[in-house]
Motif scaffolding. Structure first.
Motif, mmCIF file in Angstrom:
data_model
loop_
_atom_site.group_PDB
_atom_site.id
_atom_site.type_symbol
_atom_site.label_atom_id
_atom_site.label_comp_id
_atom_site.label_asym_id
_atom_site.label_seq_id
_atom_site.Cartn_x
_atom_site.Cartn_y
_atom_site.Cartn_z
ATOM 1 N N UNK A 1 -4.087 -0.948 16.170
ATOM 2 C CA UNK A 1 -5.052 0.154 16.225
ATOM 3 C C UNK A 1 -4.365 1.502 16.455
ATOM 4 N N UNK A 2 -3.579 1.924 15.483
ATOM 5 C CA UNK A 2 -2.809 3.160 15.553
ATOM 6 C C UNK A 2 -2.954 3.922 14.246
ATOM 7 N N UNK A 3 -2.657 5.215 14.286
ATOM 8 C CA UNK A 3 -2.542 6.002 13.071
ATOM 9 C C UNK A 3 -1.096 6.058 12.618
ATOM 10 N N UNK A 4 -0.882 6.463 11.377
ATOM 11 C CA UNK A 4 0.469 6.530 10.822
ATOM 12 C C UNK A 4 1.356 7.475 11.627
ATOM 13 N N UNK A 5 0.754 8.509 12.222
ATOM 14 C CA UNK A 5 1.551 9.478 12.980
ATOM 15 C C UNK A 5 2.174 8.866 14.229
ATOM 16 N N UNK A 6 1.689 7.717 14.659
ATOM 17 C CA UNK A 6 2.239 7.062 15.853
ATOM 18 C C UNK A 6 3.480 6.234 15.540
ATOM 19 N N UNK A 7 3.759 6.007 14.251
ATOM 20 C CA UNK A 7 4.894 5.151 13.890
ATOM 21 C C UNK A 7 6.199 5.944 13.893
ATOM 22 N N UNK A 8 7.234 5.403 14.514
ATOM 23 C CA UNK A 8 8.549 6.032 14.400
ATOM 24 C C UNK A 8 9.105 5.826 12.998
ATOM 25 N N UNK A 9 10.222 6.447 12.712
ATOM 26 C CA UNK A 9 10.866 6.303 11.408
ATOM 27 C C UNK A 9 11.538 4.935 11.359
ATOM 28 N N UNK A 10 10.819 3.939 10.826
ATOM 29 C CA UNK A 10 11.298 2.558 10.874
ATOM 30 C C UNK A 10 12.182 2.189 9.688
ATOM 31 N N UNK A 11 11.872 2.716 8.516
ATOM 32 C CA UNK A 11 12.598 2.349 7.293
ATOM 33 C C UNK A 11 12.758 0.835 7.197
ATOM 34 N N UNK A 12 11.640 0.124 7.391
ATOM 35 C CA UNK A 12 11.684 -1.336 7.548
ATOM 36 C C UNK A 12 10.859 -2.099 6.521
ATOM 37 N N UNK A 13 10.069 -1.406 5.708
ATOM 38 C CA UNK A 13 9.122 -2.103 4.841
ATOM 39 C C UNK A 13 9.545 -1.997 3.377
ATOM 40 N N UNK A 14 9.404 -3.112 2.662
ATOM 41 C CA UNK A 14 9.717 -3.153 1.240
ATOM 42 C C UNK A 14 8.643 -2.453 0.412
ATOM 43 N N UNK A 15 7.399 -2.555 0.872
ATOM 44 C CA UNK A 15 6.259 -1.952 0.175
ATOM 45 C C UNK A 15 5.347 -1.304 1.204
ATOM 46 N N UNK A 16 4.876 -0.095 0.892
ATOM 47 C CA UNK A 16 3.921 0.605 1.750
ATOM 48 C C UNK A 16 2.714 0.991 0.905
ATOM 49 N N UNK A 17 1.535 0.650 1.404
ATOM 50 C CA UNK A 17 0.274 1.045 0.777
ATOM 51 C C UNK A 17 -0.381 2.135 1.621
ATOM 52 N N UNK A 18 -0.904 3.157 0.939
ATOM 53 C CA UNK A 18 -1.791 4.136 1.574
ATOM 54 C C UNK A 18 -2.968 4.317 0.635
ATOM 55 N N UNK A 19 -4.098 3.720 0.979
ATOM 56 C CA UNK A 19 -5.252 3.723 0.077
ATOM 57 C C UNK A 19 -6.459 4.298 0.815
ATOM 58 N N UNK A 20 -6.955 5.415 0.294
ATOM 59 C CA UNK A 20 -8.117 6.055 0.900
ATOM 60 C C UNK A 20 -7.803 6.797 2.177
ATOM 61 N N UNK A 21 -6.612 7.361 2.275
ATOM 62 C CA UNK A 21 -6.189 8.041 3.510
ATOM 63 C C UNK A 21 -5.844 9.510 3.270
ATOM 64 N N UNK A 22 -5.185 9.810 2.164
ATOM 65 C CA UNK A 22 -4.571 11.128 1.976
ATOM 66 C C UNK A 22 -5.553 12.267 2.143
ATOM 67 N N UNK A 23 -6.777 12.125 1.657
ATOM 68 C CA UNK A 23 -7.734 13.230 1.719
ATOM 69 C C UNK A 23 -8.253 13.473 3.133
ATOM 70 N N UNK B 1 9.647 3.206 4.530
ATOM 71 C CA UNK B 1 10.190 2.403 3.438
ATOM 72 C C UNK B 1 11.701 2.238 3.552
ATOM 73 N N UNK B 2 12.167 1.068 3.144
ATOM 74 C CA UNK B 2 13.600 0.885 2.955
ATOM 75 C C UNK B 2 14.022 1.659 1.704
ATOM 76 N N UNK B 3 15.313 1.894 1.538
ATOM 77 C CA UNK B 3 15.815 2.479 0.298
ATOM 78 C C UNK B 3 15.498 1.540 -0.860
ATOM 79 N N UNK B 4 14.878 2.083 -1.901
ATOM 80 C CA UNK B 4 14.449 1.257 -3.018
ATOM 81 C C UNK B 4 13.055 0.698 -2.858
ATOM 82 N N UNK B 5 12.427 0.961 -1.700
ATOM 83 C CA UNK B 5 11.089 0.458 -1.448
ATOM 84 C C UNK B 5 10.036 1.168 -2.275
#
Length: 323
Positions: A178-200, A216-220
């Motif tokens: 139960x967190x927002x994206x702004x609470x996440x540190x710079x993890x560079x840990x995920x192969x794929x990241x989805x952001x759907x219905x958030x940007x606006x 994202x990892x490099x190449x993610x």
């Protein structure tokens, strides 16, 4: 009190996610201390759900939980009443022991639009930002993802997600925080990241794109889905107040402008994969979400406009890569 111990143990064993433990327990403790009026009532209903392991869980073509021997009518009605305690159900649908949770959104339609354009999820670590009640995370597991982590600050979405997880037999491959994206540190840990219905909903859309890139990892791969308008690379709508009665909405670029934004943030291989007008069949009022929905927010004389006079909802999917 909600227990996140299983997730702490899981990321402690993952070298890429392990640094998250430096901040996450304190953040979730702060969340626990920020009381919500209905949370204890929802928790009581959650704890009444059956905990047996179902005979069949289907995640590839739908999210469905079934037993070879159907629940007795009384048990099914009791389960349905418990699940309706968690109204409104916005993302789905779910098929649970003969109960059809007919959610406001046909989120399966969005998934069908997204899936053909993304890299295979098999054995990937996936982050779903603004994941709602986690419907798409279950579908990601159906595509073979190793781990799905969703972040969304809503108390109710967490309860709905945990209700489905409990009925599945406590699957530990997906977790909602139960967190927002702004609470996440710079993890560079995920192969794929989805952001759907958030940007606006973000006051600073470029900062949001950079926050996604930091996960994202490099190449993610980033999968970005958001409301857009028609137009060229310079077209952006900034609503004066509400849009389709939504509060806290800020920037609606064209898909072409959004491609420029992604490239400006350092993403490469940016592709506009899909554009689609949102229909009243995809977002509507149901018995599981009885509040007003999209048909109530469109101009009755011109359904191509919202009641505020803006273009009716149109959504785009863009795919991009972190170098």
């Amino acid at each position: 009190m909600f227990n996140f111990a299983n997730f702490y143990q899981l990321i402690a064993q993952d070298q890429r996610l392990q640094p998250w433990l430096n901040v996450l327990p304190q953040q979730l403790t702060a969340w626990q201390n920020d009381s919500h009026g209905d949370f204890e009532r929802w928790m009581r209903s959650l704890n009444k759900l059956p905990t047996f392991t179902p005979d069949r869980v289907e995640l590839k073509t739908e999210v469905a939980i079934r037993n070879q021997v159907p629940l007795a009518d009384g048990e099914q009605k009791k389960l349905e009443n418990l699940l309706k305690t968690f109204h409104p159900w916005r993302k789905g649908p779910y098929h649970i022991h003969g109960i059809h949770i007919d959610t406001e959104w046909r989120s399966d339609w969005k998934w069908d639009r997204v899936l053909p354009h993304i890299s295979p999820l098999k054995n990937r670590n996936v982050l779903d930002v603004g994941c709602g009640n986690g419907y798409h995370m279950w579908r990601m597991l159906g595509e073979g993802a190793r781990l799905c982590v969703g972040v969304d600050p809503s108390h109710l979405f967490l309860i709905q997600f945990e209700a489905i997880r409990r009925l599945m037999g406590n699957d530990q491959r997906a977790h909602l925080l139960p967190l927002g994206i702004e609470a996440l540190p710079k993890l560079e840990a995920f192969d794929t990241v989805f952001s759907m219905g958030v940007l606006y909903h973000r006051r600073s859309p470029l900062d949001h794109l950079l926050q996604l890139k930091d996960q994202l990892i490099s190449g993610g791969e980033l999968i970005l889905e958001t409301l857009v308008i028609e137009g060229d690379e310079t077209a952006v709508l900034v609503p004066n107040d509400r849009y389709a009665q939504m509060r806290n909405v800020y920037f609606f670029p064209s898909a072409l402008a959004l491609k420029v934004w992604l490239e400006k943030c350092g993403f490469t291989d940016v592709v506009i994969a899909d554009e689609n007008d949102t229909s009243a069949e995809e977002q509507r009022t149901t018995t599981w979400m009885t509040h007003n929905s999209l048909p109530d927010y469109l101009d009755t004389t011109d359904p191509k406009k919202t009641i505020e006079g803006y273009p009716a909802p149109r959504r785009a999917i863009l795919i991009a890569r972190k170098p």
